[in-house]
Design an enzyme around this catalytic site. Structure first.
Site, PDB file in Angstrom:
ATOM      1  CG  HIS A   1      46.941  10.640  17.166  1.00 19.05           C
ATOM      2  ND1 HIS A   1      46.556  11.565  18.097  1.00 19.05           N
ATOM      3  CD2 HIS A   1      47.992  11.186  16.501  1.00 19.05           C
ATOM      4  CE1 HIS A   1      47.349  12.624  17.996  1.00 19.05           C
ATOM      5  NE2 HIS A   1      48.234  12.421  17.050  1.00 19.05           N
TER       6      HIS A   1
ATOM      7  CG  ASN B   1      41.301   9.164  22.037  1.00 21.29           C
ATOM      8  OD1 ASN B   1      42.169   8.496  21.491  1.00 21.29           O
ATOM      9  ND2 ASN B   1      41.415  10.465  22.231  1.00 21.29           N
TER      10      ASN B   1
ATOM     11  CD  GLU C   1      39.734  -9.998   4.751  1.00 22.84           C
ATOM     12  OE1 GLU C   1      39.120 -11.088   4.647  1.00 22.84           O
ATOM     13  OE2 GLU C   1      40.882  -9.815   4.295  1.00 22.84           O
TER      14      GLU C   1
ATOM     15  CG  ASP D   1      41.900  -9.341   0.295  1.00 18.81           C
ATOM     16  OD1 ASP D   1      42.106  -9.832   1.435  1.00 18.81           O
ATOM     17  OD2 ASP D   1      42.254  -9.904  -0.762  1.00 18.81           O
TER      18      ASP D   1
ATOM     19  CD  GLN E   1      45.038 -12.728   2.004  1.00 21.51           C
ATOM     20  OE1 GLN E   1      44.003 -12.090   2.161  1.00 21.51           O
ATOM     21  NE2 GLN E   1      45.701 -12.755   0.855  1.00 21.51           N
TER      22      GLN E   1
ATOM     23  CD  GLU F   1      42.643 -12.414   5.790  1.00 16.56           C
ATOM     24  OE1 GLU F   1      41.697 -12.887   5.116  1.00 16.56           O
ATOM     25  OE2 GLU F   1      43.408 -11.526   5.370  1.00 16.56           O
TER      26      GLU F   1
HETATM   27 MN    MN Z   1      42.528 -10.868   3.419  1.00 18.48          MN
END
Ligand code: MN
Length: 298
Positions: A145, A176, A269, A275, A285, A289
């Site tokens: 899942h 998993n 990314e 993005d 961000q 990030e």
């Molecule tokens: Mn971003």
């Protein structure tokens, strides 16, 4: 006098011995009858309306509030599908989702049982590859899942949405049932103490194809924005905890901790070309990030 007492006692004993199988049977009937009533009440509850179920439009607004990482819309390799449980970008060429986005809150976890009704997603346009459970049988890979069943247990209907094959991808048993599942459990523990989690899970790379139509991803990744005290994504600031992991789709990793796979959002990314968290201000961000969450490091 004594003889009469003994005789009466004997008659009672014989009568009791004679009646006992019937008494036991009657007792069993009463228990079964009560269970039947309980079951009927339960199924009525199960078939009732989903409490606070979101319409697909409301769901899309909430689940994509951190952003639509690949700009999914109507292209076959980047096809947006939304239901009450999650929003996802489906890739018809790969037979799996590029990513699935959802929000996890305390209210999403209830009493509904795991429905286990894996089935093809009939919402896909005609002529597209309809992946079903048989594609996975004897492949050596599990039906993993992306949005977990246990994150959607407020009603049987919403739990069932997690078993659409568009939310499923080939995962090794090691992944998993190992670090992937451990992070899922950890996420639910955060949601249980009032945090709202904005989660995006996806895959990249390939280890080959099953039956020439179902891509086995090389890696699975997940980004979790933890909004404390029940706020929404607009409460995110430079102190917001963001968990990001990138896990290999390998065997032999079941014992490993999810924290061993912590990375920056930026590295995901770069690997995927998406993005992530694109609805957050660019400066935020860049802050969120480019650091590995200190509490997620081993
Ligand atoms: Mn971003």
């Amino acid at each position: 006098m004594r003889l009469r007492t003994i005789l009466i006692a004997l008659v009672f004993l014989i009568a009791a011995a004679f009646a006992s199988p019937y008494l036991i049977r009657a007792g069993k009937w009463i228990v079964a009858f009560n269970k039947g009533i309980q079951k009927a009440a339960e199924s009525q509850k199960n078939n009732g309306p989903i409490p606070d179920a979101l319409t697909p439009d409301e769901a899309k607004k909430i689940y994509l509030s951190p952003g639509n990482p690949s700009g999914a819309s109507d292209k076959p390799d980047n096809f947006l599908l939304t239901n009450s449980a999650y929003a996802l970008s489906y890739n018809n060429r790969k037979g799996i989702a590029n990513w699935v986005a959802w929000r996890l809150s305390k209210n999403d976890m209830g009493e509904a049982e795991r429905q286990n009704d894996f089935r093809p997603d009939s919402r896909l346009p005609g002529g597209w590859t309809l992946i079903d459970s048989r594609d996975y049988s004897s492949s050596g890979y599990e039906r993993g899942h992306l949005c977990p069943s246990a994150d959607r247990s407020s009603s049987p209907a919403i739990n069932s949405e997690t078993f659409l094959m568009t939310n499923i991808a080939p995962q090794t048993h090691g992944l998993n049932s190992g670090p992937w599942e451990k992070l899922e459990r950890y996420s639910r523990s955060m949601a249980r103490r009032e945090a709202n989690l904005y989660i995006i899970a996806g895959q990249y790379g390939t280890k080959g194809k099953i039956d020439g139509r179902l891509t086995i991803p090389a890696n699975f990744w997940k980004v979790i924005v933890v909004i404390e005290n029940g706020g929404d994504i607009s409460s995110a600031d430079s102190n917001t905890r963001v968990i990001a992991v990138d896990m290999p789709n390998d065997n032999g990793i079941e014992k490993r901790n999810w924290r061993e796979f912590s990375v920056t959002v930026r590295s995901i990314e770069e690997k995927t070309g998406y993005d992530l968290l694109s609805n957050l201000p660019r400066k935020l961000q860049d802050q969120l990030e480019t650091r590995v969450d200190p509490r997620s490091e081993k």
